[in-house]
Design a protein around this motif. Structure first.
Motif, PDB file in Angstrom:
ATOM      1  N   PRO A 156     -31.301   7.968  58.467  1.00  0.00           N
ATOM      2  CA  PRO A 156     -32.518   8.258  57.704  1.00  0.00           C
ATOM      3  C   PRO A 156     -33.296   9.404  58.344  1.00  0.00           C
ATOM      4  O   PRO A 156     -33.335   9.544  59.570  1.00  0.00           O
ATOM      5  N   ASN A 157     -33.938  10.213  57.510  1.00  0.00           N
ATOM      6  CA  ASN A 157     -34.693  11.356  58.029  1.00  0.00           C
ATOM      7  C   ASN A 157     -35.736  10.933  59.054  1.00  0.00           C
ATOM      8  O   ASN A 157     -35.961  11.621  60.057  1.00  0.00           O
ATOM      9  N   GLU A 158     -36.396   9.791  58.803  1.00  0.00           N
ATOM     10  CA  GLU A 158     -37.446   9.386  59.728  1.00  0.00           C
ATOM     11  C   GLU A 158     -36.899   8.914  61.072  1.00  0.00           C
ATOM     12  O   GLU A 158     -37.662   8.728  62.019  1.00  0.00           O
ATOM     13  N   TRP A 159     -35.600   8.715  61.176  1.00  0.00           N
ATOM     14  CA  TRP A 159     -35.003   8.407  62.465  1.00  0.00           C
ATOM     15  C   TRP A 159     -34.799   9.674  63.295  1.00  0.00           C
ATOM     16  O   TRP A 159     -34.593   9.598  64.502  1.00  0.00           O
ATOM     17  N   LEU A 160     -34.791  10.825  62.639  1.00  0.00           N
ATOM     18  CA  LEU A 160     -34.573  12.091  63.319  1.00  0.00           C
ATOM     19  C   LEU A 160     -35.915  12.660  63.782  1.00  0.00           C
ATOM     20  O   LEU A 160     -36.978  12.180  63.402  1.00  0.00           O
ATOM     21  N   CYS A 324     -20.813  11.922  69.174  1.00  0.00           N
ATOM     22  CA  CYS A 324     -20.926  11.841  70.633  1.00  0.00           C
ATOM     23  C   CYS A 324     -22.262  11.261  71.084  1.00  0.00           C
ATOM     24  O   CYS A 324     -22.301  10.340  71.913  1.00  0.00           O
ATOM     25  N   ASP A 325     -23.370  11.771  70.559  1.00  0.00           N
ATOM     26  CA  ASP A 325     -24.686  11.398  71.075  1.00  0.00           C
ATOM     27  C   ASP A 325     -25.170  10.040  70.583  1.00  0.00           C
ATOM     28  O   ASP A 325     -26.242   9.580  70.998  1.00  0.00           O
ATOM     29  N   LEU A 326     -24.393   9.379  69.726  1.00  0.00           N
ATOM     30  CA  LEU A 326     -24.715   8.017  69.328  1.00  0.00           C
ATOM     31  C   LEU A 326     -24.049   6.992  70.246  1.00  0.00           C
ATOM     32  O   LEU A 326     -24.258   5.795  70.096  1.00  0.00           O
ATOM     33  N   HIS A 327     -23.253   7.475  71.180  1.00  0.00           N
ATOM     34  CA  HIS A 327     -22.612   6.584  72.147  1.00  0.00           C
ATOM     35  C   HIS A 327     -23.422   6.604  73.441  1.00  0.00           C
ATOM     36  O   HIS A 327     -23.829   7.668  73.911  1.00  0.00           O
ATOM     37  N   PHE A 353     -24.344  18.922  65.760  1.00  0.00           N
ATOM     38  CA  PHE A 353     -25.657  18.282  65.786  1.00  0.00           C
ATOM     39  C   PHE A 353     -26.159  17.873  64.407  1.00  0.00           C
ATOM     40  O   PHE A 353     -27.326  17.550  64.243  1.00  0.00           O
ATOM     41  N   SER A 354     -25.280  17.863  63.413  1.00  0.00           N
ATOM     42  CA  SER A 354     -25.710  17.532  62.060  1.00  0.00           C
ATOM     43  C   SER A 354     -26.087  16.073  61.916  1.00  0.00           C
ATOM     44  O   SER A 354     -26.933  15.718  61.094  1.00  0.00           O
ATOM     45  N   LYS A 355     -25.487  15.187  62.714  1.00  0.00           N
ATOM     46  CA  LYS A 355     -25.760  13.750  62.601  1.00  0.00           C
ATOM     47  C   LYS A 355     -27.001  13.324  63.376  1.00  0.00           C
ATOM     48  O   LYS A 355     -27.628  12.312  63.034  1.00  0.00           O
ATOM     49  N   THR A 356     -27.357  14.084  64.396  1.00  0.00           N
ATOM     50  CA  THR A 356     -28.396  13.609  65.304  1.00  0.00           C
ATOM     51  C   THR A 356     -29.606  14.528  65.409  1.00  0.00           C
ATOM     52  O   THR A 356     -30.654  14.096  65.892  1.00  0.00           O
ATOM     53  N   MET A 357     -29.485  15.781  64.958  1.00  0.00           N
ATOM     54  CA  MET A 357     -30.620  16.698  65.032  1.00  0.00           C
ATOM     55  C   MET A 357     -31.073  17.118  63.648  1.00  0.00           C
ATOM     56  O   MET A 357     -32.189  16.808  63.235  1.00  0.00           O
ATOM     57  N   ALA A 358     -30.222  17.839  62.917  1.00  0.00           N
ATOM     58  CA  ALA A 358     -30.580  18.282  61.564  1.00  0.00           C
ATOM     59  C   ALA A 358     -29.331  18.802  60.874  1.00  0.00           C
ATOM     60  O   ALA A 358     -28.738  19.786  61.323  1.00  0.00           O
ATOM     61  N   ALA A 359     -28.941  18.156  59.785  1.00  0.00           N
ATOM     62  CA  ALA A 359     -27.766  18.604  59.032  1.00  0.00           C
ATOM     63  C   ALA A 359     -27.981  20.002  58.471  1.00  0.00           C
ATOM     64  O   ALA A 359     -27.040  20.795  58.362  1.00  0.00           O
ATOM     65  N   HIS A 407     -34.675  11.588  72.456  1.00  0.00           N
ATOM     66  CA  HIS A 407     -34.484  11.358  71.023  1.00  0.00           C
ATOM     67  C   HIS A 407     -33.177  10.607  70.769  1.00  0.00           C
ATOM     68  O   HIS A 407     -33.139   9.649  69.983  1.00  0.00           O
ATOM     69  N   ALA A 408     -32.101  11.022  71.447  1.00  0.00           N
ATOM     70  CA  ALA A 408     -30.805  10.337  71.287  1.00  0.00           C
ATOM     71  C   ALA A 408     -30.906   8.889  71.745  1.00  0.00           C
ATOM     72  O   ALA A 408     -30.340   7.977  71.115  1.00  0.00           O
ATOM     73  N   ASP A 409     -31.627   8.653  72.828  1.00  0.00           N
ATOM     74  CA  ASP A 409     -31.824   7.273  73.297  1.00  0.00           C
ATOM     75  C   ASP A 409     -32.529   6.431  72.226  1.00  0.00           C
ATOM     76  O   ASP A 409     -32.152   5.277  71.980  1.00  0.00           O
ATOM     77  N   ARG A 410     -33.554   7.003  71.590  1.00  0.00           N
ATOM     78  CA  ARG A 410     -34.295   6.262  70.556  1.00  0.00           C
ATOM     79  C   ARG A 410     -33.399   5.945  69.361  1.00  0.00           C
ATOM     80  O   ARG A 410     -33.471   4.841  68.801  1.00  0.00           O
TER      81      ARG A 410
END
Length: 503
Positions: A156-160, A324-327, A353-359, A407-410
């Motif tokens: 979700p966008n608000e998770w980013l 990667c950064d979700l692990h 970084f499309s999954k964790t920063m901005a697609a 941010h990745a930790d959150r």
């Protein structure tokens, strides 16, 4: 056949319940009620759930069923008329406009004038579109709120951290304007590649900046690698199941795509050995960490066996590590990366970084040997000249200022908070989950019935599911489907699954 599909007469079509025409409206999505109604009705017309000549519910009926004002419905209908989806008949109400080339032109012009991308117009012969990869991607890009897309592959966008990205973009904009007007370097923005060198070192992958090539996401990275290292008639191995988009992309290059059964700890090694001897593949595309769609990871034992077979049969491994950064990392959970074992000799490593920063930034990268990096940079120039230097500067700014790690930790903590209870709820409504990974966003669930049919019924209610048939290169019917635990919070999803699965 539902009332919304009935075409016997305008009067009969007019009896359709408005709730079947519009996905559940949200007053917290940031999108106006008018635009939600317009988008949902337009999607049903594009998907031919509503056919030309069908009568729309009256303004009063629609407003009462949706709990909105008559003004909201009037404004929505007027926008749909302006965009070429509906026509107003004086004294008779609103009707779905018959499709024709003229209407398609009018819709495109209306969409351009409204500042939105016009919806695709499909020929009349395409009355019952099959569930396929294009169907899933097209519906993902309809901008349905994430709450109604349990089959999506994004958070979700608000998770980013949109504010951090926006701040970085503003900082880049304050730089010397001349820096933003020219092409970037073919291999990518050098400070970003230097930053990626540090990131890879943390994963125990040694790669100098000269060994890294930036790309427009992992999608382009896979395309560049396939174009450079295969020719028509060559075989490419993929996991089965695996990320669906690459199947059609590789087939379009003339490659033969062969699936390797994926187990809980990696590929079926016996089958991989058998098929490698038979097909002599050029490439094997694999998710070592947080496999899509199961979120499982490769064991160390399987990793060594895969590398041994690659050397024995002469194929190159392409390690897609987009998640990667979700692990949480090897200190918390085991995570074996083939590139760390091989040190980029026979492995090409992909990230982004499309999954964790901005697609929307479309920033990915390839790490490989110096020789292959040079070849891939040349291939990139032939394809797109360079990638967006502005996007790469933004990503560099975010990474270099140090907030990305927190941010990745959150994100991981939020996934951990919803994963267990979401899986338990899946099982309560009748889904079977064989393996629950302790990380990642996906669950590979068994519905016990054809999930293509389930996805069609879900789409009629504005819910996007990802049926299992799409995740196999054979595209055969499947009882499996991929569910995103971060996008399962809307009660409408659970009501649908409970009703359909009989629990």
């Amino acid at each position: 056949m539902t009332n919304t599909q009935t075409q016997a007469s305008p009067a009969r079509a007019g009896k359709a319940q408005p709730t079947a025409l519009v996905a559940l409206l949200s007053r917290e999505s940031g999108e106006s009620l008018i635009e939600q109604i317009v988008r949902s009705v337009a999607a049903r017309i594009d998907d031919r759930v509503l056919r030309g000549g069908a009568r729309m519910p009256s303004i009063r009926q629609f407003a009462g069923a949706q709990g909105v004002s008559c003004f909201t419905v009037v404004a929505s209908y007027d926008k749909l008329v302006a965009r070429g989806y509906l026509e107003s008949r004086r004294g008779a109400g609103f009707y779905v406009r018959e499709r024709s080339p003229l209407n398609a032109d009018q819709r495109s012009a209306a969409g351009a004038g409204a500042g939105v991308e016009p919806a695709p117009v499909w020929p009349d012969a395409d009355a019952g579109k099959a569930i396929d990869v294009v169907w899933l991607i097209r519906n993902m890009f309809r901008q349905t709120p994430y709450q109604q897309m349990p089959g999506s592959g994004v958070l979700p966008n608000e998770w980013l951290d949109g504010q951090t990205v926006a701040n970085a973009l503003r900082a880049v904009g304050r730089q010397n304007p001349n820096l933003l007007l020219s092409y970037g370097l073919p291999q990518g923005f050098l400070p970003l590649r230097q930053q990626l060198q540090q990131k890879l070192a943390e994963l125990e992958i040694v790669a100098a900046p000269e060994q890294i090539v930036t790309t427009a996401g992992v999608t382009q990275a896979l395309d560049l690698v396939a174009r450079e290292f295969t020719r028509p008639g060559d075989t490419i191995f993929v996991d089965d199941p695996a990320w669906f988009l690459m199947f059609g992309s590789f087939a379009a290059l003339g490659a033969k795509v062969v699936g390797i059964p994926r187990l809980g700890d990696g590929p079926d090694i016996a089958r991989l050995a058998e098929l490698a001897a038979l097909h002599q593949p050029k490439l094997y595309i694999i998710n070592s960490v947080l496999h899509n769609p199961s979120s499982t990871s490769l064991s160390a034992a399987k990793a060594f066996q895969v590398l041994r077979l690659a050397e024995q049969h002469g194929f190159t491994i392409v390690e897609d590590d987009i998640y990667c950064d979700l692990h949480p990392g090897s200190a918390v959970q085991p995570a074996t990366r083939l590139a760390a074992l091989d040190q980029l000799q026979r492995v090409i490593y992909l990230g982004g970084f499309s999954k964790t920063m901005a697609a929307n930034l479309r920033v990915g990268y390839i790490a490989t040997s110096r020789q292959w990096a040079e070849r891939l940079a040349d291939r990139k120039m032939l394809s797109t000249l360079t990638t967006s230097d502005i996007g790469e500067r933004v990503v560099y700014k975010v990474l270099s200022e140090g907030s990305y790690r927190k941010h990745a930790d959150r994100m991981r903590l939020r996934l951990d908070a919803v994963r267990g209870k979401t899986v338990r709820q899946m099982e309560r409504v009748g889904l079977t989950v064989d393996i629950v990974s302790p990380a990642g966003m996906f669950v590979w669930a068994d519905a016990g019935r054809d999930t293509n049919a389930l996805a069609e019924r879900a789409m009629a209610e504005g819910l996007l599911l990802a049926p299992g048939s799409l995740f196999s290169p054979k595209q055969l019917a499947s009882t499996r489907m991929r569910l995103n635990v971060a996008a399962m919070q809307d009660p409408a999803i659970w009501r649908f699954l409970e009703r359909e699965l009989g629990r």
